[in-house]
Design an enzyme around this catalytic site. Structure first.
Site, PDB file in Angstrom:
ATOM      1  N   SER A 169     -23.411  54.918  56.282  1.00  9.08           N
ATOM      2  CA  SER A 169     -21.973  54.792  56.072  1.00  9.08           C
ATOM      3  C   SER A 169     -21.396  55.964  55.279  1.00  9.08           C
ATOM      4  O   SER A 169     -22.056  56.530  54.402  1.00  9.08           O
ATOM      5  CB  SER A 169     -21.659  53.486  55.332  1.00  9.08           C
ATOM      6  N   LYS A 220     -14.629  41.353  56.798  1.00  5.45           N
ATOM      7  CA  LYS A 220     -15.994  41.871  56.760  1.00  5.45           C
ATOM      8  C   LYS A 220     -16.827  41.174  55.682  1.00  5.45           C
ATOM      9  O   LYS A 220     -16.352  40.876  54.598  1.00  5.45           O
ATOM     10  CB  LYS A 220     -15.942  43.366  56.462  1.00  5.45           C
ATOM     11  N   ASP A 241     -15.985  51.189  63.273  1.00  7.37           N
ATOM     12  CA  ASP A 241     -16.579  50.722  62.024  1.00  7.37           C
ATOM     13  C   ASP A 241     -15.504  50.061  61.165  1.00  7.37           C
ATOM     14  O   ASP A 241     -14.571  50.729  60.704  1.00  7.37           O
ATOM     15  CB  ASP A 241     -17.199  51.907  61.272  1.00  7.37           C
ATOM     16  N   ASP A 242     -15.611  48.753  60.961  1.00  5.30           N
ATOM     17  CA  ASP A 242     -14.674  47.969  60.146  1.00  5.30           C
ATOM     18  C   ASP A 242     -13.272  47.878  60.758  1.00  5.30           C
ATOM     19  O   ASP A 242     -12.297  47.660  60.026  1.00  5.30           O
ATOM     20  CB  ASP A 242     -14.555  48.540  58.721  1.00  5.30           C
ATOM     21  N   ASP A 266     -17.859  46.945  64.954  1.00  7.35           N
ATOM     22  CA  ASP A 266     -19.079  46.373  64.374  1.00  7.35           C
ATOM     23  C   ASP A 266     -18.827  45.111  63.561  1.00  7.35           C
ATOM     24  O   ASP A 266     -19.719  44.290  63.381  1.00  7.35           O
ATOM     25  CB  ASP A 266     -19.839  47.404  63.537  1.00  7.35           C
ATOM     26  N   ASN A 267     -17.621  44.952  63.036  1.00  9.03           N
ATOM     27  CA  ASN A 267     -17.248  43.749  62.283  1.00  9.03           C
ATOM     28  C   ASN A 267     -15.766  43.845  61.954  1.00  9.03           C
ATOM     29  O   ASN A 267     -15.087  44.811  62.316  1.00  9.03           O
ATOM     30  CB  ASN A 267     -18.080  43.571  61.014  1.00  9.03           C
ATOM     31  N   CYS A 319     -22.655  46.369  58.573  1.00  9.76           N
ATOM     32  CA  CYS A 319     -22.961  47.584  59.354  1.00  9.76           C
ATOM     33  C   CYS A 319     -24.290  47.614  60.093  1.00  9.76           C
ATOM     34  O   CYS A 319     -24.345  47.591  61.313  1.00  9.76           O
ATOM     35  CB  CYS A 319     -22.882  48.804  58.435  1.00  9.76           C
ATOM     36  N   HIS A 370     -27.027  54.485  61.261  1.00  8.46           N
ATOM     37  CA  HIS A 370     -27.232  53.425  60.266  1.00  8.46           C
ATOM     38  C   HIS A 370     -28.330  52.426  60.624  1.00  8.46           C
ATOM     39  O   HIS A 370     -28.228  51.237  60.302  1.00  8.46           O
ATOM     40  CB  HIS A 370     -25.923  52.683  59.978  1.00  8.46           C
ATOM     41  N   LYS A 389     -21.963  57.523  63.779  1.00 11.40           N
ATOM     42  CA  LYS A 389     -22.752  56.830  62.755  1.00 11.40           C
ATOM     43  C   LYS A 389     -23.919  56.062  63.388  1.00 11.40           C
ATOM     44  O   LYS A 389     -23.717  55.281  64.315  1.00 11.40           O
ATOM     45  CB  LYS A 389     -21.833  55.874  61.989  1.00 11.40           C
ATOM     46  N   HIS A 429     -13.980  52.678  58.500  1.00 10.55           N
ATOM     47  CA  HIS A 429     -14.694  52.380  57.258  1.00 10.55           C
ATOM     48  C   HIS A 429     -14.186  53.327  56.167  1.00 10.55           C
ATOM     49  O   HIS A 429     -14.026  54.522  56.400  1.00 10.55           O
ATOM     50  CB  HIS A 429     -16.191  52.596  57.497  1.00 10.55           C
ATOM     51  N   ARG A 434     -25.205  46.864  64.162  1.00  3.24           N
ATOM     52  CA  ARG A 434     -25.638  47.961  65.051  1.00  3.24           C
ATOM     53  C   ARG A 434     -27.025  47.700  65.639  1.00  3.24           C
ATOM     54  O   ARG A 434     -27.292  48.033  66.801  1.00  3.24           O
ATOM     55  CB  ARG A 434     -25.610  49.282  64.278  1.00  3.24           C
TER      56      ARG A 434
END
Length: 479
Positions: A151, A300, A33-34, A279-280, A73, A128, A126, A227, A77
């Site tokens: 998140s 992001k 995540d991030d 994810d990004n 996010c 989301h 996670k 994240h 996903r």
């Protein structure tokens, strides 16, 4: 006695001539995540190392031109799980704890697809894609789930760990729940509670592998971090030369190492496909609590490469060549159809956007299964299109981190959302940081990319030109 010997021989011959049971590979998908393009030592990170992830790259394929489907996010996903651009299935942005929508039951997830072949399916981390029961993983193909429904910053706690007060933005959020299957197991109330998450997810993943070692399994391990807010267990705090973010990346690397070790100890090393990606890109305005875009522009929440180009490592011993680097254009939406091809499952009846990249995974890196890519953001804005190494960015208002002083120690700096982004053509082969607009030199390339954009608008729509797509589906709504 002769009859007995004859019968035994006949039985052996019959068994040897009968078709063998299909041996399906285990699938492990580790989703960060991030995490930015420059956050692994095999992608250029400095002052800390990620040896287990680097070993995965040395034993498999490292992708350098791999794009998240969207730089935020929930959208990212949704795309990963379904093989669709997220706006095709009605998911955009990051779903809030108050959102009334989530993934539609009519969509097919990777887990549901693999159920066709009898896979055990588990997610630890996670989700989301909606926090109400109808949207949770067990209603979308997973057998078991432990993790956060959204998140880890969506809680009533300030970035310094103090409880939010009525006059502060975070006060509106509910307490952060840790979900087990369909129910709240406990509440995450402090940064100390968050520091336990990486270890918890890892232990659950290891246990899942051990319990399902005799059957094919799909393990989805979407970590809640890096994240913000970031937190690390005592066993890694202060271990790096770069601070808390690097400590966390070392803990993530430990987590990958535990998964790899468990596979080897249980004889699963050679029949398991492992995919590691993000994810990004990084949330850059968080400064030393954010990652690195590896030199790509922005991060992001933007459709520049720093927002969507992410690391991707694929290891499948005996199938992936060792130490290969693949520069071909590919994306998270391509994972769904590739897994379908590998496992021989039926594809959904509805349209998906991913392409099969098994040829790349097998080392045929001269092939280019993906020719184009659409960069959508916000609700449904087509901000850029890609054709090979050419990228046309359309004029739009968006986020920018440039010329903004980042925050520090978990607090955010400014990242204005209404910066006017001009139309520009970039040759990413020569200009990967998207600095030089070459529209005037290559008008024929602009025309080709404009045609691709029109195809996207016809199909999926575009808020920037006030177009409605013909082939979009709705997200699920709370019943």
């Amino acid at each position: 006695m002769k009859k007995l010997i004859f019968c035994l021989l006949a039985l052996v011959i019959l068994q040897s001539s009968s078709p063998k049971k299909e041996q399906l590979p285990n699938i492990i998908l580790i989703f960060m995540d991030d995490m930015g393009y420059g956050d692994l030592s095999c992608y250029g990170a400095v002052n800390y190392r990620t040896p287990n992830i680097d070993r995965m790259a040395a034993e498999g394929i490292r992708f350098t031109n791999f794009l998240a489907a969207q730089a935020v996010c929930s959208a990212s996903r949704a795309a990963l799980m379904t093989g669709c651009y997220p706006n095709r299935i009605g998911i955009s942005g990051a779903l809030m704890p108050f959102s009334k929508n989530g993934i539609n039951s009519s969509e097919t997830t990777i887990a549901e697809m693999l159920k066709q072949k009898g896979y055990a399916t588990g997610i630890f981390g996670k989700w989301h894609l909606g926090y109400q029961k109808q949207f949770l993983p067990l209603q979308h193909g997973f057998d078991e789930y432990v993790g956060l429904p959204y998140s880890n910053d969506m809680w009533p706690v300030n970035f310094d760990g103090t409880p939010a007060q009525p006059n502060q933005n975070k006060y509106i959020y509910p307490v952060l729940p840790l979900i087990q299957n369909n129910d709240k197991k406990e509440e995450i109330k402090t940064l100390g509670d968050q520091a336990k998450l990486t270890t918890l997810y890892t232990e659950k993943a290891v246990d899942f592998i051990k319990r399902n070692k005799k059957n094919p399994f799909f393990l989805y391990l979407p970590h809640s971090m890096p994240h913000v807010p970031i937190a690390v267990s005592d066993k890694f705090k202060g271990k790096s030369k770069q601070g808390l973010y690097a400590d966390l990346m070392m803990e993530i690397d430990w987590s990958v190492g535990e998964v790899l070790k468990t596979l080897k100890e249980n004889g699963l090393d050679k029949n398991t496909l492992i995919i590691f990606t993000s994810d990004n890109g990084p949330w850059l305005n968080f400064g030393n609590h954010a990652g690195s875009s590896g030199g790509f522009r922005e991060g992001k929440g933007t459709s520049y490469e720093g927002g969507q180009r992410v690391p991707c490592i694929v290891r499948w011993k005996g199938t992936t060549p060792e130490g290969l680097v693949c520069n071909q254009l590919s994306s998270t939406i391509d994972i769904f159809p590739t897994i379908a091809r590998i496992c021989g499952t039926e594809m959904p009846n509805h349209k998906i956007d991913g392409v099969d990249i098994l040829s790349l995974i097998k080392g045929n890196i001269e092939e280019s299964p993906r020719k184009t890519f659409y960069y959508y953001y916000r609700k449904n804005a087509l901000e850029a299109v890609r054709m090979g190494n050419w990228k046309l960015v359309f004029a739009h208002k968006g986020r920018s981190y440039m010329n903004q002083l980042p925050g520090n120690d978990g607090f955010a700096g400014k990242a204005p959302e209404d910066i006017l982004i001009p139309m520009a053509l970039y040759d990413l082969r020569r200009d990967p940081s998207e600095q030089y607009d070459v529209q005037s030199i290559y008008p024929e390339i602009v025309a080709q990319l404009q045609k691709i954009a029109e195809e996207a608008r016809e199909d999926l729509g575009d808020d920037l030109t006030e177009r409605n797509g013909k082939n979009v589906r709705a997200s699920g709504l709370v019943e």
